[in-house]
Structures are given as structure tokens and as C-alpha cells.
Write a protein that holds these residues in place. Structure first.
Motif, short mmCIF file in Angstrom:
data_model
loop_
_atom_site.label_atom_id
_atom_site.label_comp_id
_atom_site.label_asym_id
_atom_site.label_seq_id
_atom_site.Cartn_x
_atom_site.Cartn_y
_atom_site.Cartn_z
N MET A 24 0.82 -1.21 0.00
CA MET A 24 0.00 0.00 0.00
C MET A 24 0.85 1.26 0.00
O MET A 24 0.47 2.27 -0.58
CB MET A 24 -0.93 -0.01 1.21
CG MET A 24 -2.03 -1.05 1.11
SD MET A 24 -3.03 -1.19 2.58
CE MET A 24 -3.75 0.42 2.65
N THR A 25 2.01 1.21 0.65
CA THR A 25 2.90 2.37 0.66
C THR A 25 3.39 2.68 -0.75
O THR A 25 3.49 3.83 -1.14
CB THR A 25 4.10 2.10 1.59
OG1 THR A 25 3.60 1.86 2.90
CG2 THR A 25 5.04 3.28 1.62
N VAL A 26 3.67 1.65 -1.51
CA VAL A 26 4.20 1.85 -2.87
C VAL A 26 3.10 2.22 -3.85
O VAL A 26 3.34 2.94 -4.80
CB VAL A 26 4.94 0.58 -3.33
CG1 VAL A 26 5.38 0.67 -4.77
CG2 VAL A 26 6.13 0.32 -2.42
N THR A 27 1.87 1.76 -3.62
CA THR A 27 0.81 1.98 -4.60
C THR A 27 -0.18 3.08 -4.19
O THR A 27 -0.48 3.98 -4.97
CB THR A 27 0.03 0.68 -4.85
OG1 THR A 27 -0.50 0.21 -3.60
CG2 THR A 27 0.92 -0.38 -5.45
N VAL A 28 -0.71 3.02 -3.00
CA VAL A 28 -1.79 3.92 -2.60
C VAL A 28 -1.28 5.32 -2.26
O VAL A 28 -1.90 6.32 -2.63
CB VAL A 28 -2.58 3.32 -1.42
CG1 VAL A 28 -3.63 4.28 -0.93
CG2 VAL A 28 -3.21 2.01 -1.83
#
Length: 64
Positions: A24-28
Motif C-alpha cells: 500500500m505504501t508503494v501503490t496507494v
């Protein structure tokens, strides 16, 4: 044993696993950051256009 609405779940059971946090850190996060910047840039021309033609005197008399 039946569960009741008064049974509490520990907060550690509600936390997502570390792998999901990493994904989620990399995408959201970048998507949220981009959309926040985009909306601010989109709102700026409207705020600028709304303030065109206004003077300090008009603003002062309206606040009293």
C-alpha cells in the motif's frame, strides 16, 4: 461460546500484515499524493477567478 456486541477485539488483530502495508505504501500513497496535488491545482484557478475584481475596501465593509 457465542459472540456478543460487547466482546472486544484486540487492536493487533485489526492491523494489516506488514507485507500489505509495504504494498500500500508503494501503490496507494503516490496515488493519494497525486490526486491531492491535482485537486489543489484544479481549485486554484477557480479561487483566483472568484477573487478577481475584489478590493480591500469591499472585503472590509462585508466583514462588519
Amino acid at each position: 461460546m457465542n459472540a456478543s456486541p460487547f466482546d472486544f477485539v484486540s487492536l493487533s488483530a485489526l492491523a494489516p500484515p506488514p507485507s500489505q502495508i509495504g504494498v500500500m505504501t508503494v501503490t496507494v500513497v503516490p496515488v493519494r499524493l497525486f490526486s491531492a496535488v491535482f485537486l489543489m491545482l484544479l481549485a486554484w484557478p477557480f479561487a483566483f477567478a472568484a477573487s478577481l475584481g475584489r478590493s480591500e475596501l469591499v472585503v472590509e465593509t462585508e466583514t462588519r
